[in-house]
Design an enzyme around this catalytic site. Sequence first.
Site, PDB file in Angstrom:
ATOM      1  CB  CYS A  59      29.985  49.258  42.880  1.00 40.20           C
ATOM      2  SG  CYS A  59      31.334  50.041  42.118  1.00 40.20           S
ATOM      3  CB  CYS A 102      35.264  44.712  37.928  1.00 47.67           C
ATOM      4  SG  CYS A 102      35.598  46.296  38.443  1.00 47.67           S
ATOM      5  CB  CYS A 162      28.812  48.636  35.414  1.00 45.32           C
ATOM      6  SG  CYS A 162      30.217  49.453  35.810  1.00 45.32           S
ATOM      7  CB  CYS A 203      28.729  44.217  38.346  1.00 50.69           C
ATOM      8  SG  CYS A 203      29.791  44.103  39.851  1.00 50.69           S
ATOM      9  CD  GLU A 246      47.208  31.957  42.787  1.00 50.89           C
ATOM     10  OE1 GLU A 246      47.656  32.969  42.583  1.00 50.89           O
ATOM     11  OE2 GLU A 246      46.130  31.652  43.051  1.00 50.89           O
TER      12      GLU A 246
HETATM   13 FE1  SF4 Z   1      33.332  47.013  38.795  1.00 47.16          FE
HETATM   14 FE2  SF4 Z   1      31.555  48.589  40.252  1.00 47.16          FE
HETATM   15 FE3  SF4 Z   1      31.205  48.159  37.572  1.00 47.16          FE
HETATM   16 FE4  SF4 Z   1      31.029  46.110  39.443  1.00 47.16          FE
HETATM   17  S1  SF4 Z   1      29.582  47.881  39.513  1.00 47.16           S
HETATM   18  S2  SF4 Z   1      32.012  46.025  37.410  1.00 47.16           S
HETATM   19  S3  SF4 Z   1      32.545  46.680  40.769  1.00 47.16           S
HETATM   20  S4  SF4 Z   1      32.856  49.244  38.620  1.00 47.16           S
END
Ligand code: SF4
Length: 416
Positions: A230, A214, A221, A224, A58
């Site tokens: 989201c 993201c 997206c 995702c 870290e």
């Molecule tokens: Fe990021 Fe929302 Fe796109 Fe997922 S859907 S990559 S959380 S902006």
Amino acid sequence: APAPPPARHLFSDPAEVEALRGNLLAWYDRCKRDLPWRALAATEPDANKRGYAVWVSEIMLQQTQVATVIDYYNRWMQKWPTLQALAQASLEEVNELWAGLGYYSRGKRLQEAARKVVSELAGQMPRTAEDLQKLLPGVGRYTAGAIASISYGQATGVVDGNVIRVLCRLRCIGADSSSPAAIDRLWDMANVLVDRSRPGDFNQALMELGATVCVPKAPLCGECPVKQHCQAWRRKLFGNPPKAPDIEDCGVGDCPLCPPATEPWDSSLGVTNFPRKAAKKPPRAMRTATCVLERRGCHGAPEYLIVQRPSSGLLAGLWEFPSLPLAQDLQEEREREELADHLQAWMGQPVAAKGLQFIGEVIHIFSHIHQTYVVYSLPLDGDVTLDPALSPSRWVTQDEFHASAVSTAMKKVWEA
Ligand code: SF4
């Protein structure tokens, strides 16, 4: 007390929180990167060693990319596999291994903290985020949360740059994400969201999502795992929320977490409307004259003089060619004279400014400083007696230079 933020900026539905955790963890189990500290944290039976392994990773990962850290981390753990081994190392050894990783005070503080654990805490790492932050120098709220959740299974959230980006997009937070009010809210959210049975994996999954899906400029997206939760994505697909207020909507223009009225949603940016940050101060410009002094060593091979920087401040304790900060807008002739005077103090003999050979300029960007090194060289005929009252100094061969605790900036000077 300040009014609670509107519902749209919170995770207030337990069913949604549960679904988000499940989706994120399932994605993490399928897609997580294979990283050496993860393997160690997952397989090491000794909790103390697990804590140490995560702590080292870290600290190295603060301000440095994963790809760069892996090699440093493996060498570090090979050399100092335990806290006890690190506590016995010298600062010089730590700086040598850290050379090139940047932000050098991190290595120094890590070693100081290891000494403290050995001498004051009977060699036992603290086991909670609160104690880690309170007792270990250099361990802030984020690092403490990461160590406690990943190594010891404490259900505590973490907030780093990746998490800030993901959370701001998930909940359309458009206030300055570095402001104390927004940061407090983001910590609250991270603590609500963290999975109670797999907190370390959940935190790593959230950070991994920010690092690989993201991402800042072109988030993926479509791939995702939490897109259905989201709000930024929903807003991109379906446009602005309705004008008529509803339970999900913010008050008109006075929501502390919405984008300011002067910078409303920009549909050309899509989800990258979030997060928002106040403009950064530009880095300060500095000029430094530096001179590569070269002599013939006893076996005829060239040797170069390096001197040690003070033990505090920028690049503390690292070695460099003799260098002198310059005032801005100095004429070249005057720069040479000042450098010649500086070298004279080192060498105890006159140095002619005309003898300094100009090599070129090397630019290095530190986080807050735009540094220009004006590089000179000076070959020496006879031997030089260095003044022992000045900072530590030594003559090194080319190989010794590269093995010494020198900064990336000095390696660039060498290349020049
Ligand atoms: Fe990021 Fe929302 Fe796109 Fe997922 S859907 S990559 S959380 S902006």
